[in-house]
Design a protein around this motif. Structure first.
Motif, PDB file in Angstrom:
ATOM      1  N   LEU A  39       0.835  -1.204   0.000  1.00  0.00           N
ATOM      2  CA  LEU A  39       0.000   0.000   0.000  1.00  0.00           C
ATOM      3  C   LEU A  39       0.873   1.259   0.000  1.00  0.00           C
ATOM      4  N   MET A  40       1.938   1.268   0.798  1.00  0.00           N
ATOM      5  CA  MET A  40       2.831   2.424   0.823  1.00  0.00           C
ATOM      6  C   MET A  40       3.526   2.611  -0.524  1.00  0.00           C
ATOM      7  N   PHE A  41       3.896   1.508  -1.172  1.00  0.00           N
ATOM      8  CA  PHE A  41       4.497   1.604  -2.507  1.00  0.00           C
ATOM      9  C   PHE A  41       3.512   2.238  -3.486  1.00  0.00           C
ATOM     10  N   TYR A  42       2.269   1.793  -3.441  1.00  0.00           N
ATOM     11  CA  TYR A  42       1.254   2.337  -4.349  1.00  0.00           C
ATOM     12  C   TYR A  42       1.044   3.821  -4.100  1.00  0.00           C
ATOM     13  N   VAL A  43       0.923   4.208  -2.828  1.00  0.00           N
ATOM     14  CA  VAL A  43       0.733   5.626  -2.487  1.00  0.00           C
ATOM     15  C   VAL A  43       1.947   6.441  -2.923  1.00  0.00           C
ATOM     16  N   GLY A  44       3.147   5.877  -2.744  1.00  0.00           N
ATOM     17  CA  GLY A  44       4.352   6.580  -3.166  1.00  0.00           C
ATOM     18  C   GLY A  44       4.401   6.808  -4.671  1.00  0.00           C
ATOM     19  N   VAL A  45       3.948   5.823  -5.445  1.00  0.00           N
ATOM     20  CA  VAL A  45       3.916   5.983  -6.902  1.00  0.00           C
ATOM     21  C   VAL A  45       2.943   7.098  -7.290  1.00  0.00           C
ATOM     22  N   ILE A  46       1.765   7.130  -6.672  1.00  0.00           N
ATOM     23  CA  ILE A  46       0.783   8.168  -6.983  1.00  0.00           C
ATOM     24  C   ILE A  46       1.330   9.540  -6.608  1.00  0.00           C
ATOM     25  N   TYR A  47       1.941   9.631  -5.430  1.00  0.00           N
ATOM     26  CA  TYR A  47       2.457  10.933  -4.974  1.00  0.00           C
ATOM     27  C   TYR A  47       3.577  11.433  -5.888  1.00  0.00           C
ATOM     28  N   THR A  48       4.568  10.586  -6.163  1.00  0.00           N
ATOM     29  CA  THR A  48       5.690  11.020  -6.990  1.00  0.00           C
ATOM     30  C   THR A  48       5.256  11.323  -8.422  1.00  0.00           C
ATOM     31  N   SER A  49       4.282  10.588  -8.934  1.00  0.00           N
ATOM     32  CA  SER A  49       3.790  10.873 -10.288  1.00  0.00           C
ATOM     33  C   SER A  49       3.169  12.258 -10.348  1.00  0.00           C
ATOM     34  N   ARG A 172     -24.769 -14.750   5.458  1.00  0.00           N
ATOM     35  CA  ARG A 172     -23.795 -15.463   4.657  1.00  0.00           C
ATOM     36  C   ARG A 172     -22.535 -14.624   4.492  1.00  0.00           C
ATOM     37  N   LEU A 173     -21.427 -15.311   4.244  1.00  0.00           N
ATOM     38  CA  LEU A 173     -20.156 -14.614   4.081  1.00  0.00           C
ATOM     39  C   LEU A 173     -20.212 -13.640   2.914  1.00  0.00           C
ATOM     40  N   ARG A 174     -20.930 -13.997   1.860  1.00  0.00           N
ATOM     41  CA  ARG A 174     -21.012 -13.122   0.699  1.00  0.00           C
ATOM     42  C   ARG A 174     -21.701 -11.810   1.037  1.00  0.00           C
ATOM     43  N   ASP A 175     -22.683 -11.859   1.945  1.00  0.00           N
ATOM     44  CA  ASP A 175     -23.409 -10.642   2.315  1.00  0.00           C
ATOM     45  C   ASP A 175     -22.517  -9.648   3.037  1.00  0.00           C
ATOM     46  N   ILE A 176     -21.463 -10.121   3.669  1.00  0.00           N
ATOM     47  CA  ILE A 176     -20.547  -9.227   4.363  1.00  0.00           C
ATOM     48  C   ILE A 176     -19.322  -8.918   3.502  1.00  0.00           C
ATOM     49  N   ALA A 177     -18.845  -9.908   2.741  1.00  0.00           N
ATOM     50  CA  ALA A 177     -17.627  -9.721   1.960  1.00  0.00           C
ATOM     51  C   ALA A 177     -17.825  -8.703   0.842  1.00  0.00           C
ATOM     52  N   VAL A 178     -18.991  -8.690   0.212  1.00  0.00           N
ATOM     53  CA  VAL A 178     -19.226  -7.770  -0.911  1.00  0.00           C
ATOM     54  C   VAL A 178     -19.158  -6.311  -0.468  1.00  0.00           C
ATOM     55  N   PRO A 179     -19.897  -5.891   0.587  1.00  0.00           N
ATOM     56  CA  PRO A 179     -19.768  -4.479   1.007  1.00  0.00           C
ATOM     57  C   PRO A 179     -18.382  -4.126   1.528  1.00  0.00           C
ATOM     58  N   VAL A 180     -17.703  -5.069   2.190  1.00  0.00           N
ATOM     59  CA  VAL A 180     -16.355  -4.780   2.679  1.00  0.00           C
ATOM     60  C   VAL A 180     -15.400  -4.576   1.505  1.00  0.00           C
ATOM     61  N   PHE A 181     -15.520  -5.426   0.484  1.00  0.00           N
ATOM     62  CA  PHE A 181     -14.668  -5.278  -0.694  1.00  0.00           C
ATOM     63  C   PHE A 181     -14.946  -3.950  -1.395  1.00  0.00           C
ATOM     64  N   ALA A 182     -16.233  -3.603  -1.533  1.00  0.00           N
ATOM     65  CA  ALA A 182     -16.579  -2.321  -2.147  1.00  0.00           C
ATOM     66  C   ALA A 182     -16.053  -1.159  -1.317  1.00  0.00           C
ATOM     67  N   ALA A 183     -16.138  -1.275   0.014  1.00  0.00           N
ATOM     68  CA  ALA A 183     -15.626  -0.207   0.879  1.00  0.00           C
ATOM     69  C   ALA A 183     -14.126  -0.042   0.704  1.00  0.00           C
ATOM     70  N   MET A 184     -13.388  -1.151   0.589  1.00  0.00           N
ATOM     71  CA  MET A 184     -11.949  -1.069   0.399  1.00  0.00           C
ATOM     72  C   MET A 184     -11.606  -0.375  -0.921  1.00  0.00           C
ATOM     73  N   LEU A 185     -12.394  -0.635  -1.956  1.00  0.00           N
ATOM     74  CA  LEU A 185     -12.147   0.025  -3.241  1.00  0.00           C
ATOM     75  C   LEU A 185     -12.367   1.532  -3.132  1.00  0.00           C
ATOM     76  N   PHE A 186     -13.442   1.938  -2.465  1.00  0.00           N
ATOM     77  CA  PHE A 186     -13.701   3.368  -2.320  1.00  0.00           C
ATOM     78  C   PHE A 186     -12.641   4.037  -1.452  1.00  0.00           C
ATOM     79  N   LEU A 187     -12.204   3.365  -0.389  1.00  0.00           N
ATOM     80  CA  LEU A 187     -11.160   3.941   0.458  1.00  0.00           C
ATOM     81  C   LEU A 187      -9.830   4.031  -0.291  1.00  0.00           C
ATOM     82  N   LEU A 188      -9.553   3.027  -1.123  1.00  0.00           N
ATOM     83  CA  LEU A 188      -8.333   3.091  -1.935  1.00  0.00           C
ATOM     84  C   LEU A 188      -8.416   4.238  -2.936  1.00  0.00           C
ATOM     85  N   TRP A 189      -9.596   4.442  -3.511  1.00  0.00           N
ATOM     86  CA  TRP A 189      -9.810   5.574  -4.420  1.00  0.00           C
ATOM     87  C   TRP A 189      -9.589   6.891  -3.681  1.00  0.00           C
TER      88      TRP A 189
END
Length: 294
Positions: A39-49, A172-189
């Motif tokens: 994650l730090m590598f990715y953030v560093g690439v975005i910052y330096t770019s 079910r695991l899918r009911d929790i995994a889907v919103p968590v995965f979507a949340a991680m994508l938005f936080l990464l964005w």
């Protein structure tokens, strides 16, 4: 496996790694450290770019290494970011039933109640984040805070997923995994937008105060053809009998890589001026001088 003894069936615990064993703990720490480093590598690439992009440079052409990208990501570790991360972790920690029962005190119970209310109406945060995204995308509103839309959506989705701990009916695991995965994508964005914005802002600041950066004085045996509209760049011929007769002053260092000095003149303008790449070698000598600090 089962072993019948005197008509009683006994079940033996299946063998497997102990979660509390040192090996398991080491594996968990290594996995988490690998994720943080990536994650730090990715953030560093975005910052330096974003930073070097303001100076018409690409970090990939500079040959930066993994460690350098990771160190550049530390620019994002500002006090507001750290406070927001701590608040988010606390909110998610006290959002479940088990942590709330374990934490005493009226203040903690009040915070837990507030988090439960937010988790119950998490869709309000999601809608608010979508409105922020639309305002930024369509009308360029709140440009300095364009990262806020994805961040609010991600927090809302995480609170909605944490709310599942308060529901008696098993999900079910899918009911929790889907919103968590979507949340991680938005936080990464959100982190991507914040890193890019910070890199661009720091580059603009450094460009406005470029005279404070390390000065570069170039001596050359032949004319390098360096010219700029900026009056800060000066070229002087020291004499025909001097080997390195051409001297260039008024340059400031942006970055130095493998014998190449990427410089700009004092008073540099991103829209009109060039970045000069000077390579030290036979017939060219580079001297570094202190910047001007008022």
């Amino acid at each position: 496996m089962s072993e019948p003894q005197s008509g009683v069936t006994r079940w033996t615990k299946p063998e497997g790694p102990d979660p509390a064993s040192p090996t398991a703990l080491i594996n968990i720490v290594v996995a988490q450290a690998s994720f943080v480093a990536a994650l730090m590598f990715y953030v560093g690439v975005i910052y330096t770019s974003a930073y070097y992009g303001h100076f018409h440079l690409s970090p990939f052409s500079l040959g930066l290494g993994f460690a350098e990208y990771v160190l550049q990501s530390l620019h994002l570790m500002t006090f507001p970011v750290l406070v927001s991360a701590v608040v988010l972790l606390i909110a998610l920690a006290i959002g479940g039933r088990r942590p709330r029962q374990a934490l005493p005190g009226g203040v903690v119970r009040g915070a837990s109640h507030g988090t439960s209310v937010l988790a119950r109406y998490y869709w309000v945060l999601v809608v608010a984040g979508l409105l922020l995204l639309v305002g930024w995308w369509q009308w360029q509103l709140l440009l300095p805070y364009r990262w806020a839309g994805p961040f609010v959506i991600g927090v809302g989705l995480l609170l909605g997923a944490a709310r599942q701990t308060d529901v008696d009916q098993p999900r079910r695991l899918r009911d929790i995994a889907v919103p968590v995965f979507a949340a991680m994508l938005f936080l990464l964005w959100s982190v991507t937008l914040a890193a890019g914005q910070l890199g661009e802002r720091n580059a603009r600041h450094d460009a406005r105060h470029v005279d404070e950066r390390t000065g570069v004085m170039v001596f050359s045996s032949h004319s390098l053809g360096i010219w700029s509209r900026s009056p800060g760049l000066r070229h002087q011929v020291l004499g025909e009998h001097v080997h390195l007769r051409h001297r260039y002053e008024g340059l400031r260092l942006i970055v130095a890589r493998e014998g190449r000095y990427y410089t700009v003149p004092v008073g540099w303008n991103a829209t009109t001026d060039s970045v000069y790449v000077i390579r030290e070698g036979d017939g060219v000598r580079v001297e570094l001088t202190p910047g001007v600090h008022e």
